[in-house]
Design an enzyme around this catalytic site. Structure first.
Site, PDB file in Angstrom:
ATOM      1  N   LYS A  48       0.849  -1.202   0.000  1.00  9.54           N
ATOM      2  CA  LYS A  48       0.000   0.000   0.000  1.00  9.54           C
ATOM      3  C   LYS A  48       0.880   1.245   0.000  1.00  9.54           C
ATOM      4  O   LYS A  48       1.926   1.273   0.670  1.00  9.54           O
ATOM      5  CB  LYS A  48      -0.912  -0.039   1.240  1.00  9.54           C
ATOM      6  N   SER A  69     -10.046   2.147   2.724  1.00 10.67           N
ATOM      7  CA  SER A  69      -9.075   2.850   1.916  1.00 10.67           C
ATOM      8  C   SER A  69      -8.091   1.933   1.188  1.00 10.67           C
ATOM      9  O   SER A  69      -7.462   2.373   0.230  1.00 10.67           O
ATOM     10  CB  SER A  69      -8.278   3.826   2.793  1.00 10.67           C
ATOM     11  N   SER A  80     -10.549  -0.053   6.984  1.00  9.43           N
ATOM     12  CA  SER A  80      -9.900   0.066   5.673  1.00  9.43           C
ATOM     13  C   SER A  80      -9.221  -1.194   5.159  1.00  9.43           C
ATOM     14  O   SER A  80      -8.798  -1.220   4.003  1.00  9.43           O
ATOM     15  CB  SER A  80      -8.860   1.188   5.713  1.00  9.43           C
TER      16      SER A  80
END
Lengths: 499, 95
Positions: free
Chosen positions: A82, A162, A186
């Protein structure tokens, strides 16, 4: 067991580990298989900074370790990282224009640990800006597209957020697994939207050092994987005390994979009545009932429980998280790294701060920073921030009372719906988007481990997941419950390739 | 609690985010909506409850107060939008 006949990029970590150790595939070939899949998947917009040179160099080093017989479980496993994780010399911009061009001079503890175990980084993954969002629509890189579609309808759907890039990349077999982070859901919400597994560990299990901070008392990193076993293997490698993060727990990390016995007989699973929300889709309720039946069939006892302050978790979260974010994001001032606005003649340093932050932060980040600023400002601190922290204490106490009464784990839906269309929420009130976190946010507020497991498909053919919540520091037992649910659900569906 | 345009302007300034005047009414409306959502917290009886300071009941670890790293001027300045002579450069602050 011999190597699966499917393309290597679609393998689980566990299958790849065994094949690598037996010499049935090299780490370089496994990595190439993922790199090829990534290059053919630009339409998903999941990988935003590709690092094939680093990947192949790491893969060659992994092959050398495998040959030498010194190969931890993650050795040679190709991962997506990420964009929130700082990776040395590689763009790390939290999907924000304010960090455009930022190349850290250091490596996050999580990626240091993974690379130390021989894992391979394929590139950086798209996400909501500063992890603020539930649909991956606030990213400076543009939306991520969910590999899943509603049958033959080609409407582009959100992968959730997210960690939307991580979820899409794992679901589309661009990598074997990916790192995610979870502040209010998330990891778990995008995992549920894409039919994969995602665990947020106990607060303090995984070091936050080198992960761009959103809300420091809530943030935890965790793995997003194709199976519960993979989550156990991956989490093992990420976990452990880090002197550089004073909130990381100095506790031994148990063998999470060894905890997967598949035996939960006699365990007591709580079903919180407050999670039965008004207007909850019938399919979510039905899925929950199926999950309850699966757990019961496995020999566990089902108990109705009450977590009375559940309703107040979202409003408490949306005071606390923005308050912490407004402090954490104060560092983006155009001085030390990232974007700096061009100034007109006569403009001074305050103009520089204000213009830099207006240009660099997207609308949702600006909104949350301003909400945080407001709730922390003189005269409102007690009314909002302190009250929210008191409510947070009550939410945590609800869970403590349940666990004290003998509950081993709690089963809930993961999300209030399946994946929705990109742009569908564009004109909605920001609060409507926040409701996506309704089942997950309590877990962050209480610092507990929570895992989302894919359990079924809805009428439109989209994945739905359930969430299990565990006792603090008992990720092994939690993953064992998830393993039982996974085996009973037998979820094997994959999105049909259109990209 | 409703946020008026003047309050929105003040909050934006406190947050050091430039908001054009034309955007202020929308911003005030959005912030009011979010704060309205938070008003639910007023329904909770929090008498005698201490605000949470740490989600895990542990004392932060301490270490000896000694220098553990340093001499990284180049690395620290590497990402600066404007670095000169070993310093971060900013617009003139003192006349």
């Amino acid at each position: 067991m011999s190597a699966p006949a499917t393309p290597a990029n679609s393998w689980t970590i566990a299958a790849a580990r065994d094949a690598l150790r037996k010499g049935e595939i090299s780490a370089v070939d496994l990595t190439m298989s993922c790199l090829t899949a990534i290059d053919a998947a630009d339409g998903l917009n999941a990988f935003v900074h590709k690092t094939p040179e680093i990947a192949l160099e790491q893969a060659r080093a992994a092959d050398a370790r495998l040959a030498a017989g010194d190969a931890p479980s993650m050795c040679g496993i190709p991962l997506g990282i990420k964009d929130l994780f700082c990776t040395k010399g590689v763009p790390s911009q939290a999907a924000s224009n304010i960090l455009k061009g930022f190349r850290p001079e250091y490596e996050s503890t999580v990626t240091t640990k993974l690379f130390g175990d021989g894992a391979v980084m394929l590139g950086k993954l798209n996400m909501d800006e500063f992890a603020m969002g539930s649909s991956n629509e606030t990213s400076c890189y543009g939306d991520v597209v969910n590999p899943w579609r509603r049958g033959n309808d080609d409407t582009a759907l959100t992968p959730g957020g997210s960690s939307g890039g991580s979820a899409a990349a794992v679901a589309a077999d661009l990598c074997l697994a990916a790192t995610g982070t979870d502040t209010g859901g998330s990891i778990r919400q995008p995992a549920a939207f894409t039919g994969i597994t995602g665990i947020k560990p106990t607060y303090g299990r995984v070091s936050r050092w080198g992960i761009v901070a959103f809300a420091s008392s809530l943030d935890q990193a965790g793995p997003m994987t194709k199976s519960v076993r993979d989550a156990a293997i991956f989490l093992q490698s990420m976990s452990g005390h880090d002197p550089k993060d004073s909130t990381s727990a100095d506790l031994p990390v148990p063998d999470f994979e060894a905890a997967l016995t598949g035996d939960i007989r006699g365990k007591k699973i709580g079903i919180p009545r407050e999670y039965r929300m008004d207007g909850m889709p019938a399919e979510i309720e039905a899925l929950w009932q199926q999950g309850i039946a699966m757990i019961k069939d496995a020999g566990a006892e089902i108990a109705d429980i009450s977590l009375p302050h559940t309703k107040y978790a979202l409003p408490a979260y949306y005071v606390i998280a923005p308050a912490e974010a407004s402090s954490n994001l104060a560092r983006y001032d155009g001085v030390r790294y990232g974007h700096r606005a061009t100034l007109a003649a006569g403009e001074g340093i305050v103009d520089m701060y204000e213009k830099t932050r207006a240009e660099g932060f997207g609308p949702e980040v600006q909104r949350r920073v301003m909400v945080g600023t407001y709730v922390l400002s003189a005269g409102f601190y007690d009314a909002y921030y302190n009250r929210a922290r008191k409510v947070r204490a009550l939410i945590k106490r609800d869970f403590e009372l349940a666990f004290a009464a003998g509950i081993d784990a709690i089963l809930t839906p993961a999300t209030p719906s399946s994946a929705f269309g990109l742009g569908e929420m564009a004109s909605a009130d920001p609060v409507q988007m926040y409701l996506n976190d309704v089942f997950t946010v309590t877990v962050n507020l209480a610092g507990l481990p929570g895992v989302a497991v894919p359990v079924g498909l809805d009428r439109q053919g989209l994945p739905l997941g359930l969430q299990l919540i565990g006792r603090p520091w008992e990720e092994g037992a939690l993953l064992n419950h998830a393993y039982v649910l996974e085996r009973a659900a037998g979820f094997v569906s994959k999105p049909a390739k259109w990209w | 609690m409703s946020i008026d345009i003047d309050t929105a302007r003040k909050v934006a300034h406190l947050a050091r985010i430039r908001v054009e005047d034309a955007r202020l009414p929308d911003l005030a409306r959005e912030l009011s909506g979010i704060l309205g959502f938070m008003e639910q917290l007023n329904e909770v009886n929090v008498d005698g409850i201490e605000p949470m300071v740490s989600v895990t009941p542990m004392r932060l670890k301490r270490r000896a107060d000694e220098v553990t790293d340093g001499n990284m001027q180049e690395a620290i300045l590497k990402n600066a939008p404007d670095a000169r002579e070993g310093f971060f450069a900013v617009p003139k602050v003192v006349e």
